[in-house]
Design an enzyme around this catalytic site. Sequence first.
Site: not given
Ligand code: MSP
Length: 475
Positions: A19, A22, A129, A132, A147, A150, A297, A300
């Site tokens: 989303h 990311h 969890c 995580c 958690c 979550h 936040k 979903k």
């Molecule tokens: N798969 C693990 C990362 C492994 S790296 C060796 C993971 N994936 S994730 O999809 O949950 O998150 C990927 C990245 O996106 C992370 O750095 C996470 O902090 C970031 N973000 C997820 N949601 C976010 C926001 N709402 N805002 C900013 N960054 C966000 O963790």
Amino acid sequence: MNNKVFITTAIDYTNDVIHAGHAYEKILADSIARYYRALLGKDKVLFTTGTDEHGTTSEKAAKEKGVDPLTHVTNISQANKKEIDSLNISYDRFIRTTDKDHEKIAAEFFAASFANDDIYKAKYEGFYCEGCESHKTLSELNEAGQCPNHPTREIQKLDEDNFFFKWSKYEDFLKELITTNKLLILPEGKRSEMLAFLDSGLNDITVSRPKYKVSWGITTPNDPDQVIYVWFDALINYYTEGSQKGFWNDETRIIHFVGKDIARWHTLLWPAMLKSVGCKLPDVVYVHGFLNLEGQKISKSLGNVIRPSELVKEYGVDTTRYYLLKYGPMGEDADLYREHLKEVYNGELANGLGNSVSRVAKMAERSGLEFPVAKSQKTKPDPELFEPIKDFRVDLVLQNIWKKLAELDKHINDNEPWSITDKKKLEKVLSFEVSQVREVGRQIEPFLPETAEKIREQFEQPAVKAGEALFPRIK
Ligand code: MSP
């Protein structure tokens, strides 16, 4: 001395498509990669992103959809790649943890750490969890026994044989690494947080799961009935590409961009894993905050998920990039408010940048004069404008560039080129203004590559050609 740079983003889970939250990390890392390419040359920079495809959440999501895990993760990975492409992210490789080279290298890494006596088998009794993808102690759960990150997911209680990594052995090593800034953790607040966590002591950590519990993973080289724990597997993705491309050595500055929720893995576990196998350590971990949407936040369950491509469709790729780079969660969490985005668009992009470029383009074209492209004109990032980039403060670099735009606007207003009748004087005034636009166009490339290209098309030849408005005003 490092003369090469390796820049990475975290690799995203494949339980669902990414989303807008990311998107922030990808855009930030992309702008740094583009900056270094402009500074050092393309072949000196490697930039990766990708998907983290193993583990329980992906396996469960596949089951819910009634497809096999590989089909599921391939679908999500492709959808993520499209999202990332919509943001104009210039990655050199989009790595998937199901890629064959990664699976091989991850297993070899595990075997090397085992051979160095850092991995042993023992029983794990405790919590897990799935959100995580992480083992939890009782003290890490909230009062309801869930958690805190979550709270809607049921916490798993595990009692199983696992391989463990001797994390506790590396406590002193990590303390020294971080206090001396050999591993630079930015911003400073995150560095203190990691040191405080270290002070509370490290326990050895499980690095495998039995196949009867999780079958979707890389089989451990030492036991066919275990798969490598998803975090141990995922962190190695950086090494997979870096080592194969000659970017995992002392010549290279390795910079990881990650969100605050995964800082610990990157600053404390990853360096210990690398030390265990005798490999070069990362140089910098930049930890950003979270992006929220209209004060909430992004999730979903709240039903407010917005994809990066939707933002791009609504506002354009460079508007999305500009807004997030300037007002995104650089350090602390930040919010995307549509009203604010529109204000910023009209004030800083339509007015600030678009208007100055268009004024100069129109006057230069109307003058019928030629403005030779000076060889001496800066093609590299201007060290003065880019000074804050040493701390990755792209928001401040943008501020500096916009100050330059304001100066240009003042120059136009003070000199009123439209009222100058003397050809020589007009040429002098416009030459300066054209050179300023050319320079701004080059300096914004790391952040707004599409706009930089449009400015280039209008300005990078002696006869300047006015084009369409870069950012037409919106209501
Ligand atoms: N798969 C693990 C990362 C492994 S790296 C060796 C993971 N994936 S994730 O999809 O949950 O998150 C990927 C990245 O996106 C992370 O750095 C996470 O902090 C970031 N973000 C997820 N949601 C976010 C926001 N709402 N805002 C900013 N960054 C966000 O963790």
